[in-house]
Every structure is written in C-alpha cells, then in structure tokens.
Motif scaffolding. Structure first.
Motif, PDB file in Angstrom:
ATOM      1  N   GLY A  22      12.256 -14.504 -23.722  1.00 32.12           N
ATOM      2  CA  GLY A  22      11.462 -13.732 -22.897  1.00 32.12           C
ATOM      3  C   GLY A  22      10.769 -14.927 -21.939  1.00 32.12           C
ATOM      4  N   ASP A  79      18.398 -10.062 -25.311  1.00 32.77           N
ATOM      5  CA  ASP A  79      17.351  -9.137 -25.336  1.00 32.77           C
ATOM      6  C   ASP A  79      16.356  -9.303 -26.622  1.00 32.77           C
ATOM      7  OD1 ASP A  79      15.803  -6.633 -25.858  1.00 32.77           O
ATOM      8  OD2 ASP A  79      17.188  -5.499 -24.923  1.00 32.77           O
ATOM      9  N   TYR A  99       7.592 -16.442 -28.261  1.00 31.80           N
ATOM     10  CA  TYR A  99       7.513 -15.576 -27.253  1.00 31.80           C
ATOM     11  C   TYR A  99       6.089 -15.485 -26.780  1.00 31.80           C
ATOM     12  CZ  TYR A  99       8.866 -11.244 -24.785  1.00 31.80           C
ATOM     13  OH  TYR A  99       9.187 -10.115 -24.059  1.00 31.80           O
ATOM     14  N   ASN A 100       5.936 -16.132 -25.685  1.00 21.96           N
ATOM     15  CA  ASN A 100       4.974 -16.320 -24.940  1.00 21.96           C
ATOM     16  C   ASN A 100       4.497 -14.876 -24.144  1.00 21.96           C
ATOM     17  OD1 ASN A 100       3.835 -18.831 -25.894  1.00 21.96           O
ATOM     18  ND2 ASN A 100       5.130 -19.812 -24.207  1.00 21.96           N
ATOM     19  N   TYR A 180       3.321 -25.794 -17.239  1.00 26.74           N
ATOM     20  CA  TYR A 180       3.604 -24.517 -17.705  1.00 26.74           C
ATOM     21  C   TYR A 180       2.906 -23.475 -16.514  1.00 26.74           C
ATOM     22  CZ  TYR A 180       3.155 -20.017 -20.189  1.00 26.74           C
ATOM     23  OH  TYR A 180       2.923 -18.493 -20.465  1.00 26.74           O
ATOM     24  N   LYS A 183       3.981 -16.368 -15.956  1.00 26.13           N
ATOM     25  CA  LYS A 183       4.265 -15.600 -15.168  1.00 26.13           C
ATOM     26  C   LYS A 183       4.134 -14.048 -15.315  1.00 26.13           C
ATOM     27  CE  LYS A 183       5.848 -18.722 -12.406  1.00 26.13           C
ATOM     28  NZ  LYS A 183       5.369 -19.385 -11.242  1.00 26.13           N
TER      29      LYS A 183
HETATM   30  C1  LIG Z   1       4.340 -11.509 -19.087  1.00 20.86           C
HETATM   31  S1  LIG Z   1       6.043 -11.985 -18.887  1.00 20.86           S
HETATM   32  C2  LIG Z   1       5.913 -13.630 -19.530  1.00 20.86           C
HETATM   33  C3  LIG Z   1       6.769 -14.573 -19.076  1.00 20.86           C
HETATM   34  C4  LIG Z   1       6.840 -15.906 -19.862  1.00 20.86           C
HETATM   35  N1  LIG Z   1       7.033 -15.910 -21.336  1.00 20.86           N
HETATM   36  C5  LIG Z   1       5.554 -16.651 -19.598  1.00 20.86           C
HETATM   37  O1  LIG Z   1       4.780 -16.807 -20.343  1.00 20.86           O
HETATM   38  O2  LIG Z   1       5.253 -16.855 -18.440  1.00 20.86           O
HETATM   39  C6  LIG Z   1       6.933 -11.280 -20.064  1.00 20.86           C
HETATM   40  C7  LIG Z   1       8.497 -11.476 -20.146  1.00 20.86           C
HETATM   41  O3  LIG Z   1       9.019 -10.701 -21.150  1.00 20.86           O
HETATM   42  C8  LIG Z   1      10.499 -10.622 -20.826  1.00 20.86           C
HETATM   43  N2  LIG Z   1      10.779  -9.290 -21.519  1.00 20.86           N
HETATM   44  C9  LIG Z   1      10.639  -8.183 -21.456  1.00 20.86           C
HETATM   45  N3  LIG Z   1      11.309  -7.287 -22.306  1.00 20.86           N
HETATM   46  C10 LIG Z   1      12.118  -8.197 -22.851  1.00 20.86           C
HETATM   47  C11 LIG Z   1      13.311  -8.073 -23.976  1.00 20.86           C
HETATM   48  N4  LIG Z   1      13.340  -6.813 -24.389  1.00 20.86           N
HETATM   49  N5  LIG Z   1      13.718  -9.195 -24.254  1.00 20.86           N
HETATM   50  C12 LIG Z   1      13.309 -10.383 -23.833  1.00 20.86           C
HETATM   51  N6  LIG Z   1      12.562 -10.569 -22.892  1.00 20.86           N
HETATM   52  C13 LIG Z   1      11.964  -9.406 -22.230  1.00 20.86           C
HETATM   53  C14 LIG Z   1      10.236 -10.296 -19.198  1.00 20.86           C
HETATM   54  O4  LIG Z   1      11.445 -10.549 -18.891  1.00 20.86           O
HETATM   55  C15 LIG Z   1       9.060 -11.305 -19.030  1.00 20.86           C
HETATM   56  O5  LIG Z   1       9.843 -12.609 -18.842  1.00 20.86           O
END
Ligand SMILES: C[S@@+](CC[C@H](N)C(=O)[O-])C[C@H]1O[C@@H](n2cnc3c(N)ncnc32)[C@H](O)[C@@H]1O
Length: 353
Positions: A22, A79, A99-100, A180, A183
């Motif tokens: 993610g 995913d 997963y952040n 970092y 987003k």
């Molecule tokens: C609030 S953003 C945080 C992005 C990043 N981890 C950060 O800390 O800046 C949420 C992230 O979750 C990802 N996301 C949402 N659904 C997802 C899924 N089913 N599988 C993987 N990533 C997912 C989005 O693409 C997005 O990048």
C-alpha cells in the motif's frame, strides 16, 4: 567470510526481509533503503500500476529509480486483499510486513459506520493474507491514526480475528523516517499529505505458545492491578518505603558475555544497573499510584519483563541491548504520565468536594 553490517532504522533492521504494501510515492521504502545503505532485503509494493503511480505522485519515478538502484524488488498492482497469491509473493516469507496508514479511499465522512466498514474490511483482508506470509517470529506492522474516528477501527480486535496478537503499540513519529512524505493516496489531492496527529505503529505476531504465555501474564497482571485499583484507596503521598528504596527484586534475567552491546555501554553491570534503575522507577510509580504492590503482582511483572526480554533477544540475533533499555525507559515514562494524570484527577475531585 565478510558479514554484512546490520543497521537499524527505528523498528527495522537491514537484515530483515521486509515487505511494504500500500505504498504511496514509495518515500517510506526509500527512507529505509537510504538509512540501511541498501535495499536488497526490501520488497516494496503498490496497488497502483506503474503508469498510475507516475501520474499520481510527482516523486514516484525518482523514488522508484533510487530504490531499484539500491537493489529493492518493486511490485505493482499488489492488492493486500489477495496478495498471498500474487506471483511475485506467492512463495515468500517476511520478517516484517508493513502497511502504513491503510485507507480504502474517500467514500464519505470518516465517522460514518459504512465508511469505517470499508476501511476495516481492507485491514481484515490484509491481516488474513499477511499472517500466512510471515517468517517464524515475523511481525506485521500497521501505522494508524489513534484519534477519533480512526480509533473506531479497533485495529487490535480486527487482528485478533486472525490469531494475531498485539505485541507493541509504539508512537509513530514521521521524523524517524527522513524523506518519508505520507500521502492521501486517493482523490484529486492524492499526492498531498494528510495531517498525522497522534498515531501509532501497531505490531502484531502470530499467537504462538510464547506469545500466548506473554499475553496470559499481561492479562493476569492487568486483572491483579484492576483488583488492587478497586480495593485500595489511592495513596498519592510519597511512600517512604517505596520499593526502589527497599532494594529491588533481583534482576529477572542474566546477561551473558557474548551479548553484543553498542553506544559505549560496558558489558553487563552497567546494563543490568540501568534495567534495574528503570524497572525500579516503574515499580515505584505503580506503587505510588495503586498502593503497595503485592508479591504476586510483582512476580507477574517480573515474568512479563523476563519473557519480553527473552523474546527481544531471541527474535533477532545480535539485536542491540540498548533497544531493550529504550523500551523499559518508555514503560517508566508511561508510568510517570499515569501518576501525573491521577494526581490531577484527584486535585479536580478535591476541588469539587
Ligand atoms: C492513506 S494512503 C497511504 C499511502 C502510504 N502507505 C503512505 O503512508 O503514504 C492509503 C494507501 O492504501 C492503498 N490501498 C488501498 N486499497 C488497497 C488494496 N486493496 N491493496 C493495496 N493497497 C491499497 C492506496 O493505494 C494508498 O496508497
């Protein structure tokens, strides 16, 4: 044979096999890679395809280039809801899966139950997949906001449905990860940061006999402290016979000579004294807050300390002991905060009388 030098960035070691999922613009993965001086043990992934990423995030291309240059494996269109079946991940096991700030996108006000359900469903599916991708003693880390309405997600309860046990909840500080930039990840402002406020890194491990024993000890300790809390009038005045002044229970673990140390700490006496000092301070505060600690409570605190220490050292060979001292220091700090809070509550009650 030349051995690779281990470097630590907060909770992460350059020797860990790390999977990041993610990711937004991959700046978190890059921060670890630059801190370690290598990304050879890092697998960084995004839900977005490469094409989507470079449109969404202005720095994605440069960050990806730097990661690859440092030896990272990069995967797109991963995913988390079905990642264990992803061809690039299928047969892999990791020491840390990170997963952040999981978020399922913007679908209405964040406090609405149906929006919370979308997010928690994402986190649940992540746990369901990630738990099968852990090395022995591996950990899943989720960083998450802990203020309302995000605390409604109840991350710990979600994890427990997948036999994952919370082993630590550490304050998340963005300055620990230079470079970092968090987003939003979705919508027209996807490349902008969201306000972090108070947030934590929740660390989970699969429930194992060791972890369960630790949990039992923790629960017993909590039960006993709760009973004490109900039974004993709270004494806030300084207790002259505080535990530390009477002499501590003997140090619950021994340090062997082959344990690696850093930060100039000399082998065992200074470390042991440091642990005793910090743990002693902790017990003092517990006593001052809840009244005299019974032998059984002290015993279970000792058990918890010993088990925690065993796991800390067994988990990763060569982990610096100073990290364990940091944990003890944090424990004491929390205890001090709690005493202060109680003191203030009592002062308010006094004023209302
Ligand atoms: C609030 S953003 C945080 C992005 C990043 N981890 C950060 O800390 O800046 C949420 C992230 O979750 C990802 N996301 C949402 N659904 C997802 C899924 N089913 N599988 C993987 N990533 C997912 C989005 O693409 C997005 O990048």
């Amino acid at each position: 044979m030349e051995t690779e030098e281990e470097k630590w960035i907060k909770h992460y070691s350059s020797l860990h096999q790390i999977l990041l999922v993610g990711e937004g613009d991959f700046s978190f993965s890059l921060s670890l890679a630059l801190g370690f001086g290598t990304a050879s043990n890092i697998t960084a992934s995004s839900l977005d395809s490469y094409g989507e990423l470079i449109i969404k995030y202005k720095n994605a291309n440069a960050n990806l280039f730097a990661l690859k240059f440092n030896g990272a494996s990069i995967l797109h269109e991963v995913d988390v809801k079905k990642m264990k079946l992803h061809p690039g991940l299928e047969k892999r096991k990791f020491d840390r899966i990170i997963y952040n700030f999981p978020h399922a996108g913007f679908h209405g006000k964040e406090h609405k139950p149906k929006v919370i359900k979308l997010h928690t469903n994402l986190v649940c599916e992540f746990f369901r997949n990630a738990r099968d991708m852990l090395q022995e003693n591996g950990e899943i880390h989720v960083s998450h906001k802990t203020t309302y309405p995000f605390n409604k997600w109840k991350i710990e309860d979600l994890a427990s449905n997948y036999a994952l046990e919370l082993i630590e909840c550490a304050d998340f500080k963005i300055e620990d990860y230079p470079g970092y930039t968090n987003k939003k990840g979705a919508g027209s402002k996807c490349d902008e940061p969201f306000p972090l406020g108070k947030c934590s890194t929740f660390k989970f491990m699969l429930c194992t006999a060791g972890a369960t024993k630790l949990a039992r000890v923790r629960k017993r300790k909590l039960d006993l402290v709760t009973v004490k809390y109900q039974e004993i009038p709270i004494q806030i005045e300084h207790q002259p016979a505080a535990l530390f002044d009477r002499g501590l229970p003997s140090c619950p673990f021994t340090f062997t000579n082959d344990m690696p140390l850093h930060n100039g700490l000399t082998r065992h006496s200074s470390i042991r004294n440091e642990c005793r000092r910090i743990f002693g301070g902790y017990l003092n505060h517990v006593e001052q807050t809840f009244g005299r600690i019974g032998y059984d409570v002290r015993g279970s605190l000792n058990d918890a300390l010993r088990l925690g220490f065993e796991r800390y050292t067994c988990e990763v060979r060569g982990r610096p002991l100073s990290g364990y001292i940091d944990i003890l220091e944090e424990l004491r700090h929390l205890s001090v905060l709690r005493s202060e809070w109680l003191r203030q509550m009592l002062a308010i009650l006094d004023m209302q009388r």
